[in-house]
Design an enzyme around this catalytic site. Structure first.
Site, PDB file in Angstrom:
ATOM      1  N   MET A   1       0.835  -1.200   0.000  1.00  0.00           N
ATOM      2  CA  MET A   1       0.000   0.000   0.000  1.00  0.00           C
ATOM      3  C   MET A   1       0.874   1.257   0.000  1.00  0.00           C
ATOM      4  SD  MET A   1      -3.504  -0.783   2.064  1.00  0.00           S
ATOM      5  CE  MET A   1      -2.843  -0.663   3.718  1.00  0.00           C
TER       6      MET A   1
ATOM      7  N   LEU B   1       6.763   3.012   1.387  1.00  0.00           N
ATOM      8  CA  LEU B   1       7.674   1.877   1.424  1.00  0.00           C
ATOM      9  C   LEU B   1       8.793   2.078   2.447  1.00  0.00           C
ATOM     10  CD1 LEU B   1       8.029   1.190  -2.416  1.00  0.00           C
ATOM     11  CD2 LEU B   1       6.387   0.212  -0.800  1.00  0.00           C
TER      12      LEU B   1
ATOM     13  N   GLN C   1      12.167  -0.483   4.532  1.00  0.00           N
ATOM     14  CA  GLN C   1      13.097  -1.573   4.256  1.00  0.00           C
ATOM     15  C   GLN C   1      12.416  -2.933   4.276  1.00  0.00           C
ATOM     16  OE1 GLN C   1      16.223  -1.201   3.155  1.00  0.00           O
ATOM     17  NE2 GLN C   1      16.194  -3.425   2.838  1.00  0.00           N
TER      18      GLN C   1
ATOM     19  N   HIS D   1       9.512  -3.682   3.014  1.00  0.00           N
ATOM     20  CA  HIS D   1       9.003  -3.915   1.661  1.00  0.00           C
ATOM     21  C   HIS D   1      10.135  -4.264   0.705  1.00  0.00           C
ATOM     22  CE1 HIS D   1       5.794  -0.996   3.168  1.00  0.00           C
ATOM     23  NE2 HIS D   1       5.101  -2.078   2.866  1.00  0.00           N
TER      24      HIS D   1
ATOM     25  N   GLN E   1     -10.388  -2.758   2.337  1.00  0.00           N
ATOM     26  CA  GLN E   1      -9.922  -3.419   3.550  1.00  0.00           C
ATOM     27  C   GLN E   1      -9.890  -2.500   4.755  1.00  0.00           C
ATOM     28  OE1 GLN E   1      -6.066  -4.358   1.568  1.00  0.00           O
ATOM     29  NE2 GLN E   1      -5.130  -3.855   3.537  1.00  0.00           N
TER      30      GLN E   1
ATOM     31  N   GLU F   1       5.900 -11.709   7.183  1.00  0.00           N
ATOM     32  CA  GLU F   1       5.278 -12.444   8.279  1.00  0.00           C
ATOM     33  C   GLU F   1       4.675 -11.537   9.342  1.00  0.00           C
ATOM     34  OE1 GLU F   1       8.160 -15.178   9.801  1.00  0.00           O
ATOM     35  OE2 GLU F   1       7.846 -16.622   8.169  1.00  0.00           O
ATOM     36  N   LYS F   2       4.925 -10.232   9.272  1.00  0.00           N
ATOM     37  CA  LYS F   2       4.383  -9.348  10.310  1.00  0.00           C
ATOM     38  C   LYS F   2       2.865  -9.438  10.367  1.00  0.00           C
ATOM     39  CE  LYS F   2       3.771  -4.929   9.794  1.00  0.00           C
ATOM     40  NZ  LYS F   2       2.348  -4.778  10.215  1.00  0.00           N
TER      41      LYS F   2
END
Length: 281
Positions: A38, A41, A43, A45, A70, A158-159
């Site tokens: 989205m 940006l 690090q 990303h 969303q 994974e966040k």
């Protein structure tokens, strides 16, 4: 003479423009890696692009789209950071090949009438309960982006762990020909998970936010501390704890012996929600 700035990536603003570029890459035999974002940006990303390259992507495509579907009616859609020029400069710095920057009307044209409504235990609670409709918006836009880009590989951090599992299930259940790559959370020097929403935090709030991972790490090392975890987080300065749970790492069901587990948390600091998670042996 100063060195020349890196060349900006190609920019596509419509699905037709995107498909034209991707079709040319495919004629050359390239494998396509997609990093859906989205924007704003950081690090984290950019690390997704590096992981996609290591996984075999020859061309790296970033989508930048703040997806209204969303966000709930009282969430931060209007103030979510939008930094197109800065984002393109960062993509140039890592040699990204293309940035897809569609408008809302391009993704959801007039008369748009269909969406993907996920079900099953992965969306039984946690973010799905707190943000009704959120994962339908995520599933719909991710499916559209994967189809529009024709991606061979798509990288997700994974966040947002529940989102990652949702996307894996989406691809599996709809037979989308794309490998979903899970990339470990990128953190700052104090362990805070990088997030575009961190920009909303004051310096005092950042100092509190950096305690989240430390507390989670202690609980992950000694799960018996889980019950006291919410009180510890509030005592550390967080305004609210939406959830702090230990779940099966693959299904988000209650954990059972012998299977991988994940400690997952969502907390609030002022108007900002922070998500984090850690594996538990």
């Amino acid at each position: 003479m100063s060195p020349a700035a890196p060349a900006l990536p190609l920019v596509a603003r419509t699905a037709a423009e995107l498909r034209t570029v991707v079709a040319g890459w495919r004629r050359d035999g390239a494998r396509i890696g997609l990093v859906p974002t989205m924007g704003a940006l950081h690090q984290g990303h950019l690390t997704l692009a590096e992981a996609a390259r290591r996984a075999g992507a020859d061309r790296i495509l970033f989508s930048i789209f703040v997806n209204p579907a969303q966000f709930g009616p009282k969430e931060d859609f209007s103030r979510y950071p939008r930094r197109e020029a800065e984002d393109l400069a960062k993509l140039a710095g890592i040699g990204a090949d293309l940035a897809y920057l569609p408008t809302v009307e391009e993704i959801y044209p007039p008369g748009f009438a269909f969406s993907i409504v996920p079900g099953g235990p992965i969306v039984a609670d946690l973010e799905a309960a707190i943000r009704p409709g959120h994962f339908a918006g995520v599933a719909t836009v991710v499916a559209k982006l994967l189809i529009q880009a024709g991606a061979d590989i798509a990288a997700f951090g994974e966040k947002d762990y529940q989102q990652l599992l949702l996307v894996r299930r989406l691809v599996r259940d709809l037979d989308l020909p794309c490998a979903i790559l899970a990339v470990p959370t990128v953190r700052d020097g104090d362990g805070l998970a990088l997030s575009s929403r961190n920009a909303f935090l004051t310096e005092a709030q950042l100092a509190v936010a950096r305690r989240l991972n430390r507390i989670l790490a202690e609980i992950a090392a000694e799960p018996g501390r889980l019950a006291a975890g919410p009180d510890r987080l509030r005592d550390a300065g967080f305004d609210a704890v939406d959830y702090l749970v230990l779940r099966d790492a693959e299904t988000l069901a209650d954990p059972v012996p012998g299977r991988p587990r994940r400690l997952i948390a969502a907390v609030r600091l002022g108007a900002t929600r922070l998500l984090d998670n850690l594996p538990v042996a």
